[in-house]
Structures are given as structure tokens and as C-alpha cells.
Scaffold this motif. Structure first.
Motif, PDB file in Angstrom:
ATOM      1  N   LYS A   1      22.178 -16.203 -19.569  1.00 10.04           N
ATOM      2  CA  LYS A   1      20.971 -16.023 -20.371  1.00 10.04           C
ATOM      3  C   LYS A   1      19.788 -16.324 -19.447  1.00 10.04           C
ATOM      4  O   LYS A   1      19.778 -17.360 -18.771  1.00 10.04           O
ATOM      5  CB  LYS A   1      20.980 -16.997 -21.548  1.00 10.04           C
ATOM      6  N   PRO A   2      18.798 -15.427 -19.380  1.00 14.91           N
ATOM      7  CA  PRO A   2      17.654 -15.689 -18.489  1.00 14.91           C
ATOM      8  C   PRO A   2      16.951 -16.995 -18.873  1.00 14.91           C
ATOM      9  O   PRO A   2      16.509 -17.151 -20.008  1.00 14.91           O
ATOM     10  CB  PRO A   2      16.732 -14.495 -18.716  1.00 14.91           C
ATOM     11  N   ARG A   3      16.913 -17.944 -17.924  1.00 22.14           N
ATOM     12  CA  ARG A   3      16.267 -19.233 -18.173  1.00 22.14           C
ATOM     13  C   ARG A   3      15.481 -19.663 -16.948  1.00 22.14           C
ATOM     14  O   ARG A   3      15.918 -19.466 -15.827  1.00 22.14           O
ATOM     15  CB  ARG A   3      17.326 -20.303 -18.476  1.00 22.14           C
ATOM     16  N   LEU A   4      14.339 -20.247 -17.205  1.00 23.50           N
ATOM     17  CA  LEU A   4      13.568 -20.882 -16.138  1.00 23.50           C
ATOM     18  C   LEU A   4      13.784 -22.381 -16.287  1.00 23.50           C
ATOM     19  O   LEU A   4      13.283 -22.999 -17.222  1.00 23.50           O
ATOM     20  CB  LEU A   4      12.087 -20.518 -16.240  1.00 23.50           C
ATOM     21  N   ARG A   5      14.513 -22.953 -15.396  1.00 21.69           N
ATOM     22  CA  ARG A   5      14.922 -24.353 -15.502  1.00 21.69           C
ATOM     23  C   ARG A   5      13.831 -25.328 -15.048  1.00 21.69           C
ATOM     24  O   ARG A   5      13.918 -26.506 -15.316  1.00 21.69           O
ATOM     25  CB  ARG A   5      16.188 -24.572 -14.698  1.00 21.69           C
ATOM     26  N   PHE A   6      12.851 -24.810 -14.325  1.00 23.38           N
ATOM     27  CA  PHE A   6      11.762 -25.630 -13.797  1.00 23.38           C
ATOM     28  C   PHE A   6      10.448 -24.900 -14.016  1.00 23.38           C
ATOM     29  O   PHE A   6      10.434 -23.711 -14.333  1.00 23.38           O
ATOM     30  CB  PHE A   6      11.934 -25.856 -12.287  1.00 23.38           C
ATOM     31  N   ASP A   7       9.345 -25.622 -13.821  1.00 29.97           N
ATOM     32  CA  ASP A   7       8.040 -24.960 -13.758  1.00 29.97           C
ATOM     33  C   ASP A   7       7.982 -24.219 -12.424  1.00 29.97           C
ATOM     34  O   ASP A   7       8.346 -24.768 -11.381  1.00 29.97           O
ATOM     35  CB  ASP A   7       6.907 -25.979 -13.825  1.00 29.97           C
TER      36      ASP A   7
END
Length: 129
Positions: free
Chosen positions: A90-96
Motif C-alpha cells: 500500500k503506498p505509504r510515506l513513513r516519514f516527512d
């Protein structure tokens, strides 16, 4: 970090995308091949669908990023049940992140110079999920 390319009037404009203050672990595959007395190595970076927060830069794909807790499980050769990794895609941005416009002159993989990540315009901040 990694590069993505924004198409503006038919021209590719590179962005260096990196976390504010973290390293990134990418999901990938590695294989050592043997034939007679020679070895060869291959690898592939795994991608998933583009993330909506980055779609204005690149609409096609996003590298699969692993959290520090997921790295050990991913690289453990005893983990052969691939279904347990399905949530990673699943497309996720784990950090800024920062999306940094960089000079198109470096828009070739042959260029491996520190100037490839020098901003040519202010970076855009992209918050984590």
C-alpha cells in the motif's frame, strides 16, 4: 533518497525526494546466479502505486519503503510466506519528505556526483501519512 521526474511540457524535470531526517530502507530482491565457474548478481527495487501526496510529481509508482521494524522480517530468508508482506505494498510515506527540484543536467544515471542533489528551487515539504 530517490529521484522522480515531473513531466512539464514534454520535458522531464528531476526531483530528489528524501526524508527530512531519516534513512530509507527500500524493499528489493537480490539473487546470486551461478553458471559453470562464474557468478552474476542481480537486484530489483520493488515499487507500488504512486502516493497521492507525490502524484503531482510522478503519477506512476513509488518505491516500497520499509520501516526499521520491517527490515529484519523482509531480509530474513526463512520468511517464505509472501502473503504476510501484502500490507507493505500500500503506498505509504513513513516519514516527512522533501521533494527537491534538481538540475535536469543530471538527468542521466551515468552522473553520480554530489551536485545531483543540489536544489535549483526551494524544496517542497511532504508530510508523512
Amino acid at each position: 533518497g530517490f529521484y522522480e521526474y515531473k513531466n512539464i511540457e514534454g520535458k522531464k524535470h528531476p526531483y530528489y525526494i528524501r526524508p527530512h531526517n531519516h534513512a530509507i530502507a527500500f524493499a528489493g530482491l537480490f539473487k546470486e546466479w551461478h553458471h559453470q565457474d562464474q557468478s552474476a548478481y542481480s537486484c530489483a527495487l520493488i515499487v507500488t502505486h504512486a502516493h497521492p501526496k507525490l502524484a503531482h510529481i510522478h503519477k506512476k509508482s513509488l518505491p516500497v519503503m520499509l520501516s526499521p521494524a520491517e527490515v529484519d522480517s523482509w531480509i530474513n530468508p526463512a520468511n517464505t510466506d509472501t502473503a504476510k508482506f501484502s500490507g507493505l505494498f500500500k503506498p505509504r510515506l513513513r516519514f516527512d519528505f522533501l521533494a527537491i527540484p534538481v538540475d535536469p543536467v543530471f538527468n542521466r544515471t551515468i552522473n553520480k556526483h554530489p551536485d545531483c542533489i543540489v536544489p535549483i528551487a526551494p524544496p517542497e515539504s511532504i508530510p508523512a501519512d
